[in-house]
Scaffold this active site. Structure first.
Site, mmCIF file in Angstrom:
data_model
loop_
_atom_site.group_PDB
_atom_site.id
_atom_site.type_symbol
_atom_site.label_atom_id
_atom_site.label_comp_id
_atom_site.label_asym_id
_atom_site.label_seq_id
_atom_site.Cartn_x
_atom_site.Cartn_y
_atom_site.Cartn_z
ATOM 1 N N GLY A 173 0.818 -1.211 0.000
ATOM 2 C CA GLY A 173 0.000 0.000 0.000
ATOM 3 C C GLY A 173 0.848 1.256 0.000
ATOM 4 C CG ASP A 174 3.278 2.327 3.313
ATOM 5 O OD1 ASP A 174 2.808 3.415 3.679
ATOM 6 O OD2 ASP A 174 3.289 1.323 4.035
ATOM 7 C CB THR A 175 5.376 0.238 -2.663
ATOM 8 O OG1 THR A 175 6.190 -0.173 -1.557
ATOM 9 C CG2 THR A 175 6.248 0.346 -3.893
#
Length: 402
Positions: A173-175
Protein backbone atom coordinates in the site's frame (compact mmCIF):
# COMPACT_ATOMS: atom_id res chain seq x y z
CA UNK A 1 14.97 23.14 -12.50
CA UNK A 2 13.92 20.94 -15.44
CA UNK A 3 15.73 23.11 -17.97
CA UNK A 4 19.00 22.23 -16.20
CA UNK A 5 18.80 18.51 -17.02
CA UNK A 6 22.21 17.06 -17.85
CA UNK A 7 23.59 13.63 -18.70
CA UNK A 8 24.13 12.74 -15.04
CA UNK A 9 20.40 12.04 -14.77
CA UNK A 10 17.18 13.13 -16.38
CA UNK A 11 16.22 14.94 -13.15
CA UNK A 12 19.62 16.48 -12.48
CA UNK A 13 19.11 20.04 -11.26
CA UNK A 14 15.77 19.24 -9.64
CA UNK A 15 15.95 19.93 -5.89
CA UNK A 16 13.71 17.80 -3.67
CA UNK A 17 13.10 18.34 0.04
CA UNK A 18 11.89 15.12 1.65
CA UNK A 19 10.13 15.44 4.99
CA UNK A 20 8.55 12.01 4.96
CA UNK A 21 9.44 9.03 7.12
CA UNK A 22 9.36 5.25 6.76
CA UNK A 23 8.05 4.11 3.37
CA UNK A 24 5.57 6.04 1.22
CA UNK A 25 7.20 9.48 1.05
CA UNK A 26 10.80 8.20 1.13
CA UNK A 27 10.17 5.63 -1.63
CA UNK A 28 9.07 8.49 -3.88
CA UNK A 29 12.22 10.41 -2.91
CA UNK A 30 14.34 7.36 -3.69
CA UNK A 31 12.78 7.00 -7.13
CA UNK A 32 13.40 10.66 -8.00
CA UNK A 33 16.93 10.43 -6.60
CA UNK A 34 17.70 7.36 -8.72
CA UNK A 35 17.19 9.54 -11.79
CA UNK A 36 19.35 12.44 -10.73
CA UNK A 37 17.28 14.65 -8.43
CA UNK A 38 19.11 16.22 -5.48
CA UNK A 39 17.09 14.85 -2.58
CA UNK A 40 17.63 16.54 0.78
CA UNK A 41 16.06 14.41 3.50
CA UNK A 42 15.07 16.14 6.75
CA UNK A 43 15.24 13.83 9.77
CA UNK A 44 14.55 14.50 13.44
CA UNK A 45 17.69 14.78 15.60
CA UNK A 46 18.39 11.82 17.83
CA UNK A 47 17.12 8.65 16.17
CA UNK A 48 16.32 10.01 12.70
CA UNK A 49 13.90 8.24 10.40
CA UNK A 50 12.58 5.12 12.23
CA UNK A 51 13.34 3.06 9.10
CA UNK A 52 17.00 3.24 10.12
CA UNK A 53 16.17 0.57 12.71
CA UNK A 54 13.52 -1.51 10.96
CA UNK A 55 13.98 -5.23 10.29
CA UNK A 56 17.55 -6.55 10.04
CA UNK A 57 20.27 -4.23 11.31
CA UNK A 58 24.00 -4.29 10.54
CA UNK A 59 26.49 -1.98 12.25
CA UNK A 60 23.60 -0.13 13.88
CA UNK A 61 21.66 0.57 10.69
CA UNK A 62 18.93 -1.33 8.85
CA UNK A 63 20.03 -2.80 5.53
CA UNK A 64 16.64 -1.67 4.20
CA UNK A 65 17.83 1.89 4.82
CA UNK A 66 20.69 1.32 2.35
CA UNK A 67 18.13 0.92 -0.43
CA UNK A 68 15.46 3.41 0.62
CA UNK A 69 17.89 6.30 1.21
CA UNK A 70 20.48 5.93 -1.53
CA UNK A 71 21.09 9.05 -3.61
CA UNK A 72 19.92 11.28 -0.75
CA UNK A 73 21.54 13.81 1.57
CA UNK A 74 20.56 13.82 5.23
CA UNK A 75 20.14 16.80 7.51
CA UNK A 76 19.06 16.40 11.13
CA UNK A 77 16.63 19.23 11.87
CA UNK A 78 14.08 19.72 14.64
CA UNK A 79 10.94 20.71 12.76
CA UNK A 80 9.06 21.27 16.02
CA UNK A 81 11.23 24.27 16.88
CA UNK A 82 10.65 27.74 15.35
CA UNK A 83 14.30 27.88 14.23
CA UNK A 84 13.98 24.48 12.54
CA UNK A 85 10.83 25.58 10.78
CA UNK A 86 12.57 28.73 9.53
CA UNK A 87 15.39 26.63 8.10
CA UNK A 88 12.90 24.27 6.46
CA UNK A 89 11.15 27.23 4.84
CA UNK A 90 14.50 28.46 3.52
CA UNK A 91 15.21 25.06 2.01
CA UNK A 92 11.74 24.81 0.50
CA UNK A 93 12.06 28.32 -0.96
CA UNK A 94 14.89 26.99 -3.15
CA UNK A 95 13.29 23.62 -3.95
CA UNK A 96 11.36 22.28 -6.91
CA UNK A 97 9.57 19.55 -4.96
CA UNK A 98 8.48 18.98 -1.37
CA UNK A 99 7.54 15.45 -0.24
CA UNK A 100 5.71 14.92 3.05
CA UNK A 101 3.69 12.07 4.50
CA UNK A 102 2.61 13.50 7.86
CA UNK A 103 -0.94 13.38 9.14
CA UNK A 104 -3.02 16.13 7.46
CA UNK A 105 -2.72 19.43 9.29
CA UNK A 106 0.81 18.86 10.57
CA UNK A 107 2.47 21.23 8.11
CA UNK A 108 -0.27 23.79 8.62
CA UNK A 109 0.48 23.69 12.34
CA UNK A 110 4.10 24.51 11.58
CA UNK A 111 3.16 27.50 9.43
CA UNK A 112 3.87 25.63 6.20
CA UNK A 113 0.50 25.31 4.54
CA UNK A 114 0.45 25.09 0.74
CA UNK A 115 -0.66 28.73 0.59
CA UNK A 116 2.19 29.87 2.83
CA UNK A 117 4.80 27.83 0.96
CA UNK A 118 3.59 28.93 -2.46
CA UNK A 119 3.83 32.51 -1.27
CA UNK A 120 7.60 32.06 -0.89
CA UNK A 121 8.01 29.62 -3.79
CA UNK A 122 5.25 29.84 -6.41
CA UNK A 123 6.76 27.05 -8.51
CA UNK A 124 6.83 24.50 -5.70
CA UNK A 125 5.40 21.06 -6.46
CA UNK A 126 4.10 19.70 -3.17
CA UNK A 127 3.42 15.98 -2.75
CA UNK A 128 1.29 15.09 0.25
CA UNK A 129 0.80 11.38 1.02
CA UNK A 130 -1.54 10.42 3.85
CA UNK A 131 -3.83 7.62 4.89
CA UNK A 132 -7.09 9.13 3.65
CA UNK A 133 -6.11 12.30 1.79
CA UNK A 134 -6.23 15.96 2.74
CA UNK A 135 -10.04 16.19 2.57
CA UNK A 136 -13.06 14.08 3.48
CA UNK A 137 -14.52 12.80 6.74
CA UNK A 138 -11.61 10.42 7.44
CA UNK A 139 -8.77 12.87 6.79
CA UNK A 140 -7.75 13.13 10.45
CA UNK A 141 -7.66 9.40 11.14
CA UNK A 142 -4.22 7.77 11.39
CA UNK A 143 -3.47 5.55 8.43
CA UNK A 144 -0.69 3.14 7.48
CA UNK A 145 -0.22 1.16 4.30
CA UNK A 146 -1.87 -1.92 5.79
CA UNK A 147 -5.05 0.10 6.41
CA UNK A 148 -4.91 1.49 2.88
CA UNK A 149 -4.70 -2.06 1.53
CA UNK A 150 -7.74 -2.98 3.60
CA UNK A 151 -9.90 0.01 2.69
CA UNK A 152 -8.73 -0.08 -0.92
CA UNK A 153 -10.23 -3.54 -1.35
CA UNK A 154 -7.02 -5.56 -1.68
CA UNK A 155 -7.01 -7.38 1.65
CA UNK A 156 -10.47 -8.85 1.03
CA UNK A 157 -9.05 -10.68 -2.00
CA UNK A 158 -5.81 -12.01 -0.53
CA UNK A 159 -5.65 -15.45 1.02
CA UNK A 160 -7.62 -18.66 0.72
CA UNK A 161 -11.44 -18.57 0.56
CA UNK A 162 -13.00 -18.53 4.01
CA UNK A 163 -9.71 -17.98 5.82
CA UNK A 164 -8.09 -14.91 7.38
CA UNK A 165 -7.08 -12.22 4.85
CA UNK A 166 -3.30 -12.13 4.49
CA UNK A 167 -0.84 -9.46 3.44
CA UNK A 168 1.28 -9.90 0.37
CA UNK A 169 4.45 -9.89 2.47
CA UNK A 170 5.56 -6.32 1.79
CA UNK A 171 4.15 -2.85 2.41
CA UNK A 172 2.48 -2.73 -0.99
CA UNK A 173 0.00 0.00 0.00
CA UNK A 174 2.81 2.42 0.83
CA UNK A 175 4.73 1.59 -2.33
CA UNK A 176 1.69 2.01 -4.58
CA UNK A 177 1.05 5.41 -2.98
CA UNK A 178 4.69 6.36 -3.55
CA UNK A 179 4.55 5.38 -7.22
CA UNK A 180 1.34 7.34 -7.75
CA UNK A 181 3.01 10.26 -5.97
CA UNK A 182 6.04 10.01 -8.25
CA UNK A 183 3.79 10.11 -11.30
CA UNK A 184 2.06 13.17 -9.87
CA UNK A 185 5.37 14.94 -9.24
CA UNK A 186 6.57 14.32 -12.78
CA UNK A 187 3.25 15.46 -14.25
CA UNK A 188 3.31 18.64 -12.18
CA UNK A 189 6.93 19.39 -13.11
CA UNK A 190 6.12 18.86 -16.78
CA UNK A 191 3.08 21.15 -16.54
CA UNK A 192 5.15 23.82 -14.85
CA UNK A 193 7.78 23.62 -17.56
CA UNK A 194 5.50 23.66 -20.61
CA UNK A 195 2.98 26.16 -19.26
CA UNK A 196 5.28 28.44 -17.32
CA UNK A 197 2.67 28.33 -14.60
CA UNK A 198 2.98 27.80 -10.87
CA UNK A 199 3.48 24.62 -8.93
CA UNK A 200 0.64 22.67 -7.41
CA UNK A 201 -0.34 20.27 -4.63
CA UNK A 202 -0.53 16.52 -5.25
CA UNK A 203 -2.87 14.78 -2.80
CA UNK A 204 -2.30 11.01 -2.61
CA UNK A 205 -4.30 8.84 -0.22
CA UNK A 206 -2.97 5.36 0.57
CA UNK A 207 -6.32 3.64 0.07
CA UNK A 208 -6.96 5.45 -3.23
CA UNK A 209 -3.61 4.33 -4.65
CA UNK A 210 -4.53 0.74 -3.82
CA UNK A 211 -8.08 1.16 -5.11
CA UNK A 212 -6.76 2.51 -8.41
CA UNK A 213 -5.16 -0.90 -9.03
CA UNK A 214 -8.24 -2.99 -8.29
CA UNK A 215 -9.09 -3.64 -11.92
CA UNK A 216 -12.74 -4.65 -12.48
CA UNK A 217 -13.74 -4.79 -8.80
CA UNK A 218 -16.22 -1.87 -8.81
CA UNK A 219 -17.52 -2.14 -12.41
CA UNK A 220 -18.52 -5.76 -11.70
CA UNK A 221 -20.33 -4.70 -8.55
CA UNK A 222 -21.98 -1.79 -10.37
CA UNK A 223 -23.33 -3.84 -13.25
CA UNK A 224 -23.86 -7.29 -11.71
CA UNK A 225 -23.93 -6.68 -7.97
CA UNK A 226 -21.02 -9.10 -7.76
CA UNK A 227 -18.78 -8.90 -4.70
CA UNK A 228 -15.46 -10.47 -5.61
CA UNK A 229 -14.01 -12.72 -2.90
CA UNK A 230 -10.66 -14.28 -2.10
CA UNK A 231 -9.62 -17.04 -4.48
CA UNK A 232 -6.23 -18.18 -3.24
CA UNK A 233 -3.68 -18.39 -6.03
CA UNK A 234 -6.25 -18.45 -8.83
CA UNK A 235 -7.32 -15.46 -10.91
CA UNK A 236 -11.14 -15.51 -10.83
CA UNK A 237 -12.78 -15.19 -14.21
CA UNK A 238 -9.56 -16.01 -16.07
CA UNK A 239 -8.66 -19.63 -16.80
CA UNK A 240 -6.36 -21.35 -16.46
CA UNK A 241 -4.15 -19.17 -14.26
CA UNK A 242 -3.06 -20.71 -10.98
CA UNK A 243 -0.30 -22.22 -8.87
CA UNK A 244 0.26 -25.92 -9.36
CA UNK A 245 2.18 -28.43 -7.19
CA UNK A 246 5.36 -30.13 -8.35
CA UNK A 247 7.44 -32.80 -6.63
CA UNK A 248 9.77 -30.16 -5.21
CA UNK A 249 7.76 -26.94 -5.09
CA UNK A 250 5.20 -24.90 -6.99
CA UNK A 251 4.92 -23.34 -10.42
CA UNK A 252 2.69 -20.53 -11.62
CA UNK A 253 1.13 -21.19 -15.01
CA UNK A 254 -0.76 -18.60 -17.05
CA UNK A 255 -2.43 -20.54 -19.84
CA UNK A 256 -5.39 -18.24 -20.26
CA UNK A 257 -4.83 -17.06 -23.84
CA UNK A 258 -6.83 -19.03 -26.39
CA UNK A 259 -3.83 -20.25 -28.40
CA UNK A 260 -1.70 -20.59 -25.27
CA UNK A 261 -4.33 -22.86 -23.74
CA UNK A 262 -4.16 -25.22 -26.71
CA UNK A 263 -0.36 -25.37 -26.48
CA UNK A 264 -0.55 -25.98 -22.74
CA UNK A 265 -2.95 -28.88 -23.18
CA UNK A 266 -0.73 -30.43 -25.86
CA UNK A 267 2.31 -30.08 -23.58
CA UNK A 268 0.58 -31.95 -20.72
CA UNK A 269 -0.84 -34.65 -22.97
CA UNK A 270 -4.42 -33.40 -22.85
CA UNK A 271 -5.06 -32.61 -26.47
CA UNK A 272 -8.66 -33.65 -25.91
CA UNK A 273 -9.18 -30.55 -23.78
CA UNK A 274 -7.16 -28.34 -26.11
CA UNK A 275 -9.34 -29.34 -29.05
CA UNK A 276 -12.62 -29.16 -27.16
CA UNK A 277 -14.66 -26.43 -28.90
CA UNK A 278 -16.36 -25.57 -25.61
CA UNK A 279 -12.98 -24.54 -24.18
CA UNK A 280 -11.85 -22.44 -27.14
CA UNK A 281 -12.52 -19.18 -25.32
CA UNK A 282 -12.12 -17.88 -21.79
CA UNK A 283 -15.82 -18.00 -20.92
CA UNK A 284 -15.96 -21.72 -21.67
CA UNK A 285 -12.79 -22.40 -19.73
CA UNK A 286 -14.02 -20.47 -16.68
CA UNK A 287 -17.13 -22.65 -16.60
CA UNK A 288 -14.90 -25.74 -16.35
CA UNK A 289 -11.96 -24.27 -14.47
CA UNK A 290 -11.92 -26.99 -11.80
CA UNK A 291 -11.58 -29.68 -14.47
CA UNK A 292 -8.78 -27.79 -16.22
CA UNK A 293 -6.88 -27.06 -13.01
CA UNK A 294 -7.11 -30.71 -12.03
CA UNK A 295 -5.67 -31.75 -15.40
CA UNK A 296 -2.74 -29.37 -15.12
CA UNK A 297 -2.05 -30.35 -11.50
CA UNK A 298 -2.16 -34.05 -12.37
CA UNK A 299 0.69 -33.43 -14.82
CA UNK A 300 2.80 -31.04 -12.71
CA UNK A 301 2.66 -33.02 -9.48
CA UNK A 302 4.53 -35.91 -11.10
CA UNK A 303 7.46 -33.70 -12.11
CA UNK A 304 10.05 -31.40 -10.55
CA UNK A 305 9.79 -27.65 -11.09
CA UNK A 306 12.75 -27.53 -13.50
CA UNK A 307 11.24 -30.17 -15.80
CA UNK A 308 7.86 -28.44 -15.81
CA UNK A 309 9.38 -25.07 -16.66
CA UNK A 310 11.51 -26.56 -19.42
CA UNK A 311 8.52 -28.26 -21.03
CA UNK A 312 6.30 -25.19 -20.82
CA UNK A 313 9.02 -22.89 -22.15
CA UNK A 314 9.36 -25.19 -25.17
CA UNK A 315 5.60 -24.95 -25.67
CA UNK A 316 5.71 -21.15 -25.29
CA UNK A 317 3.41 -21.19 -22.26
CA UNK A 318 4.05 -18.50 -19.61
CA UNK A 319 5.17 -20.21 -16.42
CA UNK A 320 7.45 -19.42 -13.53
CA UNK A 321 8.94 -20.70 -10.32
CA UNK A 322 7.98 -19.08 -7.03
CA UNK A 323 11.24 -17.23 -6.36
CA UNK A 324 12.84 -16.81 -2.97
CA UNK A 325 15.49 -14.20 -2.17
CA UNK A 326 18.15 -16.83 -2.94
CA UNK A 327 16.58 -17.57 -6.32
CA UNK A 328 16.64 -13.89 -7.23
CA UNK A 329 20.20 -13.40 -6.04
CA UNK A 330 21.44 -16.33 -8.13
CA UNK A 331 19.34 -15.74 -11.24
CA UNK A 332 21.34 -14.94 -14.40
CA UNK A 333 18.55 -12.87 -15.91
CA UNK A 334 18.48 -10.51 -12.93
CA UNK A 335 22.24 -10.18 -13.23
CA UNK A 336 22.20 -9.64 -16.99
CA UNK A 337 19.76 -6.76 -16.65
CA UNK A 338 21.70 -5.04 -13.85
CA UNK A 339 18.95 -5.64 -11.33
CA UNK A 340 21.42 -6.74 -8.66
CA UNK A 341 23.89 -3.93 -7.93
CA UNK A 342 26.71 -3.86 -5.40
CA UNK A 343 27.31 -0.72 -3.42
CA UNK A 344 29.59 0.10 -0.52
CA UNK A 345 27.83 1.54 2.51
CA UNK A 346 29.19 4.47 4.47
CA UNK A 347 30.05 1.94 7.17
CA UNK A 348 32.43 0.30 4.69
CA UNK A 349 30.79 -3.01 3.88
CA UNK A 350 29.43 -4.16 0.52
CA UNK A 351 25.75 -4.85 0.02
CA UNK A 352 23.68 -6.05 -2.92
CA UNK A 353 20.69 -3.82 -3.65
CA UNK A 354 17.92 -3.78 -6.27
CA UNK A 355 18.80 -2.09 -9.54
CA UNK A 356 17.08 0.88 -11.15
CA UNK A 357 13.52 0.70 -12.48
CA UNK A 358 12.39 1.77 -15.04
CA UNK A 359 15.23 1.48 -17.54
CA UNK A 360 15.66 4.52 -19.80
CA UNK A 361 17.78 4.06 -22.92
CA UNK A 362 19.04 7.64 -23.12
CA UNK A 363 19.05 8.86 -19.52
CA UNK A 364 19.29 5.79 -17.28
CA UNK A 365 19.19 6.10 -13.53
CA UNK A 366 22.00 5.09 -11.23
CA UNK A 367 23.37 5.00 -7.71
CA UNK A 368 25.47 8.12 -7.19
CA UNK A 369 25.83 7.88 -3.44
CA UNK A 370 25.16 5.38 -0.68
CA UNK A 371 22.62 6.01 2.05
CA UNK A 372 23.74 8.76 4.47
CA UNK A 373 24.28 8.62 8.19
CA UNK A 374 22.00 10.80 10.26
CA UNK A 375 22.87 14.45 9.64
CA UNK A 376 25.86 13.64 7.39
CA UNK A 377 25.05 16.57 5.14
CA UNK A 378 23.63 19.08 7.62
CA UNK A 379 26.52 21.51 7.41
CA UNK A 380 26.90 21.34 3.63
CA UNK A 381 23.19 21.80 2.93
CA UNK A 382 22.73 24.66 5.40
CA UNK A 383 25.72 26.51 4.01
CA UNK A 384 24.10 26.30 0.58
CA UNK A 385 21.23 28.43 1.90
CA UNK A 386 23.53 30.93 3.57
CA UNK A 387 23.80 29.66 7.15
CA UNK A 388 27.12 30.84 8.55
CA UNK A 389 29.49 28.80 10.70
CA UNK A 390 28.56 30.91 13.71
CA UNK A 391 24.83 30.42 13.11
CA UNK A 392 25.34 26.70 12.63
CA UNK A 393 27.22 26.45 15.92
CA UNK A 394 24.39 28.27 17.71
CA UNK A 395 21.80 25.97 16.17
CA UNK A 396 23.78 22.95 17.29
CA UNK A 397 24.03 24.36 20.77
CA UNK A 398 20.24 24.66 20.92
CA UNK A 399 19.75 21.15 19.53
CA UNK A 400 17.93 22.45 16.46
CA UNK A 401 20.36 20.65 14.14
CA UNK A 402 22.59 17.64 14.53
Amino acid sequence: MLDQIVDSGVLAGVRVVEMGQLIAGPFCGKTLGDFGADVVKIEPPGAGDPLRNWRMVKDGTSVWWQVQSRNKRSIALDLRSPEGQDIARSLIAEADVLIENFRPGTLEGWGMSPEQLHAINPGLVMLRISGYGQTGPYRDLPGFGVIGESMGGLRHLTGEPGRVPVRCGISIGDTLAALHGTIGVLLALYHRKVSGGPGQVIDVALHEAVFNCMESLIPEYSVFGAVRDAAGSALPGIAPSNAYPCTDGWVLVAGNGDSIFKRLMEAIGRGDLGNDAALANNAGRVARVAEIDAAVAAWTQQRPVAEVLQALAAARVPAGKVYTARDIAEDPHYQARDMLLTQTTRDGYEITVPGIVPKLSGTPGGIRSSAPGLGDDTEAVLREIGVSAEQLAALRQKGVVQ
